[in-house]
Design an enzyme around this catalytic site. Structure first.
Site, PDB file in Angstrom:
ATOM      1  N   ASP A 100      -0.775   3.705   1.960  1.00  0.00           N
ATOM      2  CA  ASP A 100      -1.072   2.600   2.467  1.00  0.00           C
ATOM      3  C   ASP A 100      -2.668   2.517   3.126  1.00  0.00           C
ATOM      4  O   ASP A 100      -2.834   1.920   4.088  1.00  0.00           O
ATOM      5  CB  ASP A 100      -0.327   1.834   3.710  1.00  0.00           C
ATOM      6  CG  ASP A 100      -0.015   2.711   4.926  1.00  0.00           C
ATOM      7  OD1 ASP A 100      -0.384   3.838   4.506  1.00  0.00           O
ATOM      8  OD2 ASP A 100       0.356   2.062   5.739  1.00  0.00           O
ATOM      9  N   ASP A 158      -4.176   8.699   4.484  1.00  0.00           N
ATOM     10  CA  ASP A 158      -3.501   8.507   3.355  1.00  0.00           C
ATOM     11  C   ASP A 158      -4.574   8.949   2.109  1.00  0.00           C
ATOM     12  O   ASP A 158      -4.150   9.355   1.068  1.00  0.00           O
ATOM     13  CB  ASP A 158      -3.538   7.118   3.003  1.00  0.00           C
ATOM     14  CG  ASP A 158      -2.057   6.589   3.849  1.00  0.00           C
ATOM     15  OD1 ASP A 158      -0.936   6.363   3.540  1.00  0.00           O
ATOM     16  OD2 ASP A 158      -2.675   6.141   5.129  1.00  0.00           O
ATOM     17  N   ASP A 211      -1.444  -0.341   6.369  1.00  0.00           N
ATOM     18  CA  ASP A 211      -2.588   0.230   7.137  1.00  0.00           C
ATOM     19  C   ASP A 211      -3.809  -0.054   6.578  1.00  0.00           C
ATOM     20  O   ASP A 211      -4.550   1.205   6.861  1.00  0.00           O
ATOM     21  CB  ASP A 211      -2.212   1.728   7.770  1.00  0.00           C
ATOM     22  CG  ASP A 211      -2.880   1.867   8.914  1.00  0.00           C
ATOM     23  OD1 ASP A 211      -3.658   1.163   9.616  1.00  0.00           O
ATOM     24  OD2 ASP A 211      -2.435   3.161   9.449  1.00  0.00           O
ATOM     25  N   TRP A 249      -7.249  -0.935  12.790  1.00  0.00           N
ATOM     26  CA  TRP A 249      -6.993   0.067  12.115  1.00  0.00           C
ATOM     27  C   TRP A 249      -7.185  -0.073  10.413  1.00  0.00           C
ATOM     28  O   TRP A 249      -7.538   0.685   9.784  1.00  0.00           O
ATOM     29  CB  TRP A 249      -5.490   0.500  12.157  1.00  0.00           C
ATOM     30  CG  TRP A 249      -5.130   1.105  13.480  1.00  0.00           C
ATOM     31  CD1 TRP A 249      -5.988   1.313  14.509  1.00  0.00           C
ATOM     32  CD2 TRP A 249      -4.171   1.332  13.967  1.00  0.00           C
ATOM     33  NE1 TRP A 249      -5.387   1.734  15.656  1.00  0.00           N
ATOM     34  CE2 TRP A 249      -3.930   1.723  15.422  1.00  0.00           C
ATOM     35  CE3 TRP A 249      -2.708   1.567  13.545  1.00  0.00           C
ATOM     36  CZ2 TRP A 249      -2.753   2.295  16.140  1.00  0.00           C
ATOM     37  CZ3 TRP A 249      -1.550   1.647  14.207  1.00  0.00           C
ATOM     38  CH2 TRP A 249      -1.736   2.156  15.593  1.00  0.00           C
ATOM     39  N   THR A 254       3.389   7.503   1.885  1.00  0.00           N
ATOM     40  CA  THR A 254       2.730   7.750   3.215  1.00  0.00           C
ATOM     41  C   THR A 254       2.676   6.399   3.885  1.00  0.00           C
ATOM     42  O   THR A 254       1.544   6.263   4.786  1.00  0.00           O
ATOM     43  CB  THR A 254       1.561   8.534   3.005  1.00  0.00           C
ATOM     44  OG1 THR A 254       0.740   7.869   1.976  1.00  0.00           O
ATOM     45  CG2 THR A 254       1.919  10.025   2.510  1.00  0.00           C
ATOM     46  N   ASN A 298       5.208   3.290  10.235  1.00  0.00           N
ATOM     47  CA  ASN A 298       5.740   3.220   8.933  1.00  0.00           C
ATOM     48  C   ASN A 298       7.167   2.768   8.681  1.00  0.00           C
ATOM     49  O   ASN A 298       7.254   1.745   8.056  1.00  0.00           O
ATOM     50  CB  ASN A 298       5.389   4.450   8.272  1.00  0.00           C
ATOM     51  CG  ASN A 298       4.064   5.035   8.080  1.00  0.00           C
ATOM     52  OD1 ASN A 298       3.136   3.994   8.017  1.00  0.00           O
ATOM     53  ND2 ASN A 298       3.828   6.205   7.530  1.00  0.00           N
ATOM     54  N   TRP A 345      -0.951  12.960   9.817  1.00  0.00           N
ATOM     55  CA  TRP A 345       0.476  12.719   9.521  1.00  0.00           C
ATOM     56  C   TRP A 345       0.874  12.707   8.091  1.00  0.00           C
ATOM     57  O   TRP A 345       1.801  13.552   7.753  1.00  0.00           O
ATOM     58  CB  TRP A 345       0.462  11.067  10.049  1.00  0.00           C
ATOM     59  CG  TRP A 345       0.317  10.719  11.470  1.00  0.00           C
ATOM     60  CD1 TRP A 345       1.259  10.842  12.537  1.00  0.00           C
ATOM     61  CD2 TRP A 345      -0.773  10.020  11.931  1.00  0.00           C
ATOM     62  NE1 TRP A 345       0.867  10.392  13.429  1.00  0.00           N
ATOM     63  CE2 TRP A 345      -0.526   9.894  13.399  1.00  0.00           C
ATOM     64  CE3 TRP A 345      -2.121   9.578  11.565  1.00  0.00           C
ATOM     65  CZ2 TRP A 345      -1.271   9.106  14.256  1.00  0.00           C
ATOM     66  CZ3 TRP A 345      -2.860   8.856  12.579  1.00  0.00           C
ATOM     67  CH2 TRP A 345      -2.628   8.891  13.830  1.00  0.00           C
ATOM     68  N   ASP A 346      -0.037  12.203   7.123  1.00  0.00           N
ATOM     69  CA  ASP A 346       0.539  11.768   5.716  1.00  0.00           C
ATOM     70  C   ASP A 346      -0.044  13.032   5.455  1.00  0.00           C
ATOM     71  O   ASP A 346       0.676  13.617   4.254  1.00  0.00           O
ATOM     72  CB  ASP A 346      -0.615  10.515   5.345  1.00  0.00           C
ATOM     73  CG  ASP A 346       0.106   9.505   5.827  1.00  0.00           C
ATOM     74  OD1 ASP A 346       1.010   9.288   6.664  1.00  0.00           O
ATOM     75  OD2 ASP A 346      -0.822   8.307   5.739  1.00  0.00           O
TER      76      ASP A 346
HETATM   77  O1  AGV Z   1       2.327   6.384  12.127  1.00  0.00           O
HETATM   78  C1  AGV Z   1       1.482   7.187  11.209  1.00  0.00           C
HETATM   79  C2  AGV Z   1       1.063   6.270   9.991  1.00  0.00           C
HETATM   80  C3  AGV Z   1       0.586   7.484   8.934  1.00  0.00           C
HETATM   81  O2  AGV Z   1       0.974   7.026   7.711  1.00  0.00           O
HETATM   82  N1  AGV Z   1      -0.088   5.521  10.326  1.00  0.00           N
HETATM   83  C4  AGV Z   1      -1.309   6.354  10.008  1.00  0.00           C
HETATM   84  C5  AGV Z   1      -0.974   7.389   8.972  1.00  0.00           C
HETATM   85  O3  AGV Z   1      -1.615   6.754   7.827  1.00  0.00           O
HETATM   86  C6  AGV Z   1      -0.250   4.403  11.129  1.00  0.00           C
HETATM   87  C7  AGV Z   1      -0.744   4.730  12.606  1.00  0.00           C
HETATM   88  C8  AGV Z   1      -0.556   5.252  13.566  1.00  0.00           C
HETATM   89  N2  AGV Z   1      -1.469   5.390  14.591  1.00  0.00           N
HETATM   90  C9  AGV Z   1      -2.728   5.096  13.946  1.00  0.00           C
HETATM   91  C10 AGV Z   1      -2.399   4.928  12.671  1.00  0.00           C
HETATM   92  C11 AGV Z   1      -4.098   5.097  14.188  1.00  0.00           C
HETATM   93  N3  AGV Z   1      -4.527   5.203  15.680  1.00  0.00           N
HETATM   94  N4  AGV Z   1      -4.778   4.604  13.581  1.00  0.00           N
HETATM   95  C12 AGV Z   1      -4.568   4.274  12.163  1.00  0.00           C
HETATM   96  N5  AGV Z   1      -3.333   4.183  11.571  1.00  0.00           N
HETATM   97 CA    CA Z   2      -0.171   5.831   5.927  1.00  0.00          CA
END
Ligand code: AGV
Ligand code: CA
Length: 314
Positions: free
Chosen positions: A16, A21, A44, A83, A132, A180, A252-253
């Site tokens: 995403d 990712d 995202d 984001w 992811t 996610n 994370w991913d």
């Molecule tokens: O919750 C983690 C997920 C992962 O798949 N996403 C980011 C990674 O791609 C969401 C996310 C959580 N905190 C974020 C996120 C942040 N501070 N900035 C961007 N995305």
């Molecule tokens: Ca992601």
């Protein structure tokens, strides 16, 4: 003597478009896997720049024949717009603009959820699906064509949080969910309702690999190598997360992705769990005796993970 070589794992990625990712896709292109297609979910990210960056990363890896399917479905809880704009900036990075995007010769692609059906039908089993982002596309496929379940050997999913805080901070939510899953809790519930083996990378394990200053700056020593420059730039763009969000940006991913090449980095437990689909904990993953079993990553050898990324991307 004939040499026997285990065939490369057939993989479909559904991402995403966030910085992590994109780093994951870059890593995946360096692995000995048979990448059968990439779906981009508008979760995202903003779809157009995320698609464009996906094409450019595949070009950089000399994989322009890999099909990329644009997502048209999204979950009920959109990600914060602050984001979602990251891919816009990534698309303009010099390292992704050395050449115009290559011509796509792999034929027309359907919207991601429909294309996913085709890819799964066509694939030599057992297929690995690396997700992811939210599970929206996969849930749609399994709902409409339940028999596709037989063709999927493993789902590798970054999502959930068990014994640590979540990362959702929305009005009325108690903060226990991971984004996610929270974006589309019913999709996660649908996927968890299958018998497909799921290998899960929740916040409990991804918290162990924050994007550190040392990790990011290590790419500087390899300046001029396109993959390294892109990785370093993606990671540098995560800076400021502590200041704005209050917690660090983590791998994370990319951590979940690294499992495909380096499963020995992890310890796993069998965890029985369910997904909460309403109320203040919507999107939370919880341990439950009557829940489905997932293979859940518990610990990672942190330094070995950072080293793995550096080795593959430099
Ligand atoms: O919750 C983690 C997920 C992962 O798949 N996403 C980011 C990674 O791609 C969401 C996310 C959580 N905190 C974020 C996120 C942040 N501070 N900035 C961007 N995305
Ligand atoms: Ca992601």
């Amino acid at each position: 003597m004939t040499e026997t070589r285990t065939p490369a794992r057939a993989v479909i990625m559904d991402h995403d478009g966030s910085l992590d990712d994109l780093l994951s896709l870059l890593l995946l292109t360096r692995y000995d896997v048979d990448l059968q297609g990439v779906a981009v979910t508008p979760a995202d990210c903003l779809l157009a720049p995320a698609l464009s960056v996906t094409h450019r990363i595949l070009d950089l890896a000399d994989l322009p024949h890999v099909q990329v399917a644009p997502g048209s479905l999204s979950g009920p809880h959109p990600f914060p717009m602050a984001w979602r704009t990251d891919a816009l900036r990534v698309e303009a990075l010099p390292v992704l603009n050395r050449f115009p995007p290559r011509e796509r010769t792999s034929g027309p692609v359907l919207p991601a959820h429909e294309q996913l059906v085709k890819w799964i039908e066509q694939a030599a089993t057992p297929l690995t699906i690396l997700v992811t982002g939210p599970l929206t596309n996969l849930a749609w496929c399994l709902d409409k064509h339940p028999w596709l379940e037989q063709a999927i050997g493993e789902i590798v999913f970054m999502g959930g949080a068990f014994d640590v805080e979540g990362n959702v901070e929305e009005p009325g939510h108690d903060g226990s969910a991971e984004w996610n899953v929270y974006c589309d809790p019913k999709a996660a519930q649908r996927v968890f309702a299958t018998q497909i083996p799921i290998t899960l990378f929740p916040l409990d394990v991804t918290n162990q690999v924050p994007v550190t200053d040392e990790f990011v700056r290590a790419f500087g020593a390899h300046y001029g190598n396109p993959a390294s420059d892109l990785a370093g730039s993606l990671l540098a763009m995560t800076f400021g997360t502590v200041e704005t969000v209050g917690s660090p940006y983590c791998c994370w991913d990319s951590l979940a992705t690294s499992y495909l090449a380096a499963p020995e980095l992890f310890t796993f437990d069998q965890v029985r769990c369910t997904v909460v689909v309403d109320g203040a904990s919507e999107g939370r993953t919880v341990r439950a005796d009557d829940g489905r079993v997932v293979r859940c990553a518990i610990t990672v050898k942190q330094e070995d993970f950072y080293r793995h990324c550096l080795q593959l991307l430099t």
